[in-house]
Scaffold this motif. Structure first.
Motif, PDB file in Angstrom:
ATOM      1  N   PHE A   1      -6.322  -6.680   7.007  1.00 51.64           N
ATOM      2  CA  PHE A   1      -6.943  -5.927   5.932  1.00 51.64           C
ATOM      3  C   PHE A   1      -6.517  -4.468   5.944  1.00 51.64           C
ATOM      4  N   ASN A   2      -6.249  -3.927   7.121  1.00 45.98           N
ATOM      5  CA  ASN A   2      -5.754  -2.558   7.208  1.00 45.98           C
ATOM      6  C   ASN A   2      -4.421  -2.431   6.478  1.00 45.98           C
ATOM      7  N   VAL A   3      -3.496  -3.378   6.734  1.00 45.11           N
ATOM      8  CA  VAL A   3      -2.192  -3.372   6.057  1.00 45.11           C
ATOM      9  C   VAL A   3      -2.375  -3.608   4.555  1.00 45.11           C
ATOM     10  N   PHE A   4      -3.264  -4.534   4.219  1.00 50.08           N
ATOM     11  CA  PHE A   4      -3.509  -4.861   2.801  1.00 50.08           C
ATOM     12  C   PHE A   4      -3.993  -3.623   2.041  1.00 50.08           C
ATOM     13  N   LEU A   5      -5.000  -2.947   2.596  1.00 48.61           N
ATOM     14  CA  LEU A   5      -5.560  -1.774   1.916  1.00 48.61           C
ATOM     15  C   LEU A   5      -4.517  -0.662   1.778  1.00 48.61           C
ATOM     16  N   GLN A   6      -3.750  -0.408   2.843  1.00 48.75           N
ATOM     17  CA  GLN A   6      -2.734   0.650   2.773  1.00 48.75           C
ATOM     18  C   GLN A   6      -1.704   0.332   1.688  1.00 48.75           C
ATOM     19  N   ALA A   7      -1.240  -0.917   1.663  1.00 52.44           N
ATOM     20  CA  ALA A   7      -0.237  -1.307   0.663  1.00 52.44           C
ATOM     21  C   ALA A   7      -0.806  -1.231  -0.742  1.00 52.44           C
ATOM     22  N   TYR A   8      -2.063  -1.644  -0.880  1.00 53.51           N
ATOM     23  CA  TYR A   8      -2.671  -1.613  -2.209  1.00 53.51           C
ATOM     24  C   TYR A   8      -2.845  -0.179  -2.710  1.00 53.51           C
ATOM     25  N   MET A   9      -3.249   0.704  -1.816  1.00 55.01           N
ATOM     26  CA  MET A   9      -3.420   2.103  -2.216  1.00 55.01           C
ATOM     27  C   MET A   9      -2.075   2.730  -2.578  1.00 55.01           C
ATOM     28  N   GLU A  10      -0.999   2.348  -1.891  1.00 55.09           N
ATOM     29  CA  GLU A  10       0.345   2.808  -2.265  1.00 55.09           C
ATOM     30  C   GLU A  10       0.680   2.317  -3.681  1.00 55.09           C
ATOM     31  N   PHE A  11       0.318   1.090  -3.945  1.00 59.94           N
ATOM     32  CA  PHE A  11       0.574   0.513  -5.269  1.00 59.94           C
ATOM     33  C   PHE A  11      -0.176   1.284  -6.357  1.00 59.94           C
ATOM     34  N   ARG A  12      -1.447   1.590  -6.089  1.00 62.91           N
ATOM     35  CA  ARG A  12      -2.245   2.297  -7.090  1.00 62.91           C
ATOM     36  C   ARG A  12      -1.744   3.729  -7.310  1.00 62.91           C
ATOM     37  N   GLU A  13      -1.081   4.285  -6.296  1.00 57.66           N
ATOM     38  CA  GLU A  13      -0.532   5.636  -6.427  1.00 57.66           C
ATOM     39  C   GLU A  13       0.869   5.625  -7.025  1.00 57.66           C
ATOM     40  N   GLY A  14       1.427   4.443  -7.316  1.00 57.60           N
ATOM     41  CA  GLY A  14       2.741   4.345  -7.939  1.00 57.60           C
ATOM     42  C   GLY A  14       3.895   4.257  -6.970  1.00 57.60           C
ATOM     43  N   ASN A  15       3.611   4.143  -5.665  1.00 57.11           N
ATOM     44  CA  ASN A  15       4.675   4.004  -4.662  1.00 57.11           C
ATOM     45  C   ASN A  15       5.012   2.526  -4.492  1.00 57.11           C
ATOM     46  N   LEU A  16       5.757   1.983  -5.449  1.00 56.09           N
ATOM     47  CA  LEU A  16       5.940   0.533  -5.541  1.00 56.09           C
ATOM     48  C   LEU A  16       6.764  -0.036  -4.390  1.00 56.09           C
ATOM     49  N   GLN A  17       7.807   0.672  -3.957  1.00 51.61           N
ATOM     50  CA  GLN A  17       8.650   0.144  -2.885  1.00 51.61           C
ATOM     51  C   GLN A  17       7.868   0.025  -1.578  1.00 51.61           C
ATOM     52  N   ARG A  18       7.084   1.054  -1.247  1.00 52.04           N
ATOM     53  CA  ARG A  18       6.292   0.991  -0.017  1.00 52.04           C
ATOM     54  C   ARG A  18       5.197  -0.080  -0.132  1.00 52.04           C
ATOM     55  N   ALA A  19       4.622  -0.204  -1.314  1.00 51.47           N
ATOM     56  CA  ALA A  19       3.597  -1.229  -1.518  1.00 51.47           C
ATOM     57  C   ALA A  19       4.203  -2.629  -1.369  1.00 51.47           C
TER      58      ALA A  19
END
Length: 562
Positions: free
Chosen positions: A196-214
């Motif tokens: 869940f830690n990885v999931f949340l970090q990736a999701y927050m990257e996605f919401r901020e527009g950092n698609l490659q990191r997400a």
């Protein structure tokens, strides 16, 4: 106490409900889409397994000692977990039970977790004010880390969904800002490197527009060992990311995997299948779009989330309208073919007249030509009759389309059932007409008669009755048990293996739907009026009720599954 894996599941559900609109692919995903079709066909099997599991917990709860409050709390919590993404109203009921038992136990942590559960269910049902009211009862500072993480995660989820459904930019921006802040607080309370830690970090990257990191984060998750729910949520989010990157071909396989996993786990909050339906509609694949949206509509109605019903109801009429439009175009082509055939028929008649004048002295040849002429006239009459039946079916399909526009007022099971039957009948008529037309052009009257004789009406009638049984049991899943409760214990009705309803049960199923006249029931089921009367009298005599009260008690005692 909340277990760590339960914390994980709760968090992932919160993220799942936040995902915005998605679009799709086409290509290597074909095999997965076929698998999804088969999975949808088997969804009643998966739901039956879910009901068996729920039934086992219910029986265990019924036999639990009344004084053993912790055991009863545990069993109510298990039932809540089973219903959480399966049926909203039942989940809410067991949530209230866990809260009541927690208060009797005077366990503050259990009380807090019960309130969080009720808020979670309220968000799922689109009742955001009620969810915030529940959460306002809790002071997060007093909570242990696991419950405090759940609290912040749920606050973030609630505000995110409020932003999605808000029509005013000022409020949506404010809600999104609150959602980001609460997600950050939730993330700070997770263990580094956990799913869940990885999931949340990736999701927050996605919401901020950092698609490659997400994308990298979710690909990392999918490389590990995941349970079906974790796989569904990670795949769904990754599909969203690919769509945002403009690569629908890579998005669709992930969405299909998410939908398959949700159906196999009887998750009725299945957003993936809604997204797939929208994309298939955009791509012009109305068959898959219709299949997926009907499944989504069925799940939304079963789960009871109003916001999902509204979303599904927005696209369902558009898909059905496109299907009707395609049928209309096919009908136009049939009319054109009939006109061409008429000209051909006129040509044949003219040619026959010329031949008749030229071979006037040949009596035998003249008789052959006349016979051919009469055969063509018979075939034309048969084709005209078939065309009239096709027109009649098209009128009926237009009526069905009108009813589909009022989908939010009519039970989906009825629309799907009757529309499917009409479409099936139309398709059989179309195939039948095509065969007759081809045979007619060859002048083979005997083959035409043979084609007519091979149409098995009895088999079609049996298929229709079985489909009626399946549709009815979806609406009244407990009908047989509830019907038997009206009978004496030694007179219970048992359905043969491989059957859904017996003849007697089917008669009273029609009565439950409001069809009470013996003549109409006899016509529908293909029995005599006397037989219908005899079956009804026989079963009423087995009841412990007064005969005149039996039908009314049947209506009151049998419950519709909403």
């Amino acid at each position: 106490m909340f277990k760590k894996n339960y914390l994980l599941r709760f968090y992932v559900i919160f993220i799942f409900f936040l995902l915005p609109g998605l679009q799709f692919m086409y290509g290597q995903e074909e095999d997965l889409l076929k698998k999804l079709e088969k999975t949808i066909e088997k969804s009643p099997v998966y739901d039956a397994q879910k009901w068996q599991k729920v039934g086992a917990f219910r029986r265990e709860l019924a036999s639990a000692p009344a004084q053993d409050l912790r055991m009863r709390h545990h069993l109510n919590q298990e039932l809540l977990n089973e219903y959480r993404v399966f049926k909203q109203d039942s989940a809410f009921y067991y949530g209230l039970q866990t809260r009541e038992l927690a208060e009797k136990l005077e366990d503050e942590e259990l009380i807090a977790s019960a309130v969080i559960n009720l808020a979670d269910i309220s968000v799922s049902a689109g009742m955001y004010k009620e969810a915030l009211d529940y959460l306002s009862l809790i002071d997060p500072v007093t909570l242990p880390d696991n419950l405090r993480s759940l609290y912040y995660g749920l606050m973030g989820r609630c505000y995110s969904e409020m932003a999605e459904y808000s029509n005013l930019k000022q409020f949506s921006e404010e809600y999104n800002q609150l959602a980001r802040e609460y997600r950050k607080r939730a993330l700070a309370l997770t263990d580094e490197g956990t799913y869940f830690n990885v999931f949340l970090q990736a999701y927050m990257e996605f919401r901020e527009g950092n698609l490659q990191r997400a994308k990298a984060g979710f690909l990392k998750l999918l490389d590990g060992e995941l349970n079906p729910r974790e796989l569904a949520l990670a795949s769904f989010t990754l599909g969203e990311i690919y769509v945002e990157m403009g690569n629908k071909d890579k998005a669709i396989p992930h969405l299909a995997r998410a939908a398959i996993a949700d159906i196999e786990t009887s998750t009725k909050e299945n957003l993936a299948v809604v997204r797939l339906s929208e994309i298939m509609f955009e791509k012009g694949n109305t068959r898959l779009a219709s299949l997926f949206i009907h499944k989504a509509n069925e799940d939304a109605a079963f789960y009871g989330a109003q916001q999902r019903k509204i979303r599904v109801g927005a696209i369902l009429p558009l898909i059905e309208e496109q299907i009707i439009d395609r049928i209309e175009r096919q009908r136009s082509r049939l009319i054109t073919q009939n006109v061409v055939m008429s000209f051909l028929l006129i040509f044949v008649i003219a040619l026959a007249a010329v031949i008749f004048l030229q071979v006037r002295k040949l009596k035998k040849a003249r008789k052959v030509i006349e016979a051919a002429h009469e055969d063509l006239k018979d075939i034309n009459r048969e084709l005209s009759a078939v065309n009239e039946r096709v027109k009649s079916k098209n009128i009926e399909l237009n009526r069905v389309n009108h009813l589909l526009l009022e989908a939010n007022k009519i039970k989906e099971e009825y629309i799907g059932f009757f529309f499917t039957q009409d479409a099936d009948i139309f398709e059989k008529f179309r195939e039948f007409k095509t065969k007759v037309q081809a045979t007619a052009e060859e002048g083979k009257l005997e083959k035409v008669k043979y084609l007519v004789s091979t149409y098995d009406l009895k088999k079609e009638k049996e298929k229709l009755l079985r489909n009626f049984d399946e549709a009815f049991i979806k609406l009244f899943p407990n009908f047989i048990e509830e019907f038997n409760s009206l009978l004496k214990p030694e007179e219970q009705v048992k359905v043969k293996k491989g059957k859904i309803l017996s003849k007697e049960l089917r008669i009273f199923a029609l009565i439950r739907l409001g069809i009470t006249h013996n003549e109409i029931i006899a016509q529908i089921l293909g029995y005599s009026v006397n037989s219908i009367y005899a079956y009804k009298t026989k079963l009423r005599n087995k009841s412990w009720l007064d005969k005149k009260d039996f039908d009314q008690k049947l209506i009151e005692n049998t419950t519709l599954q909403l």
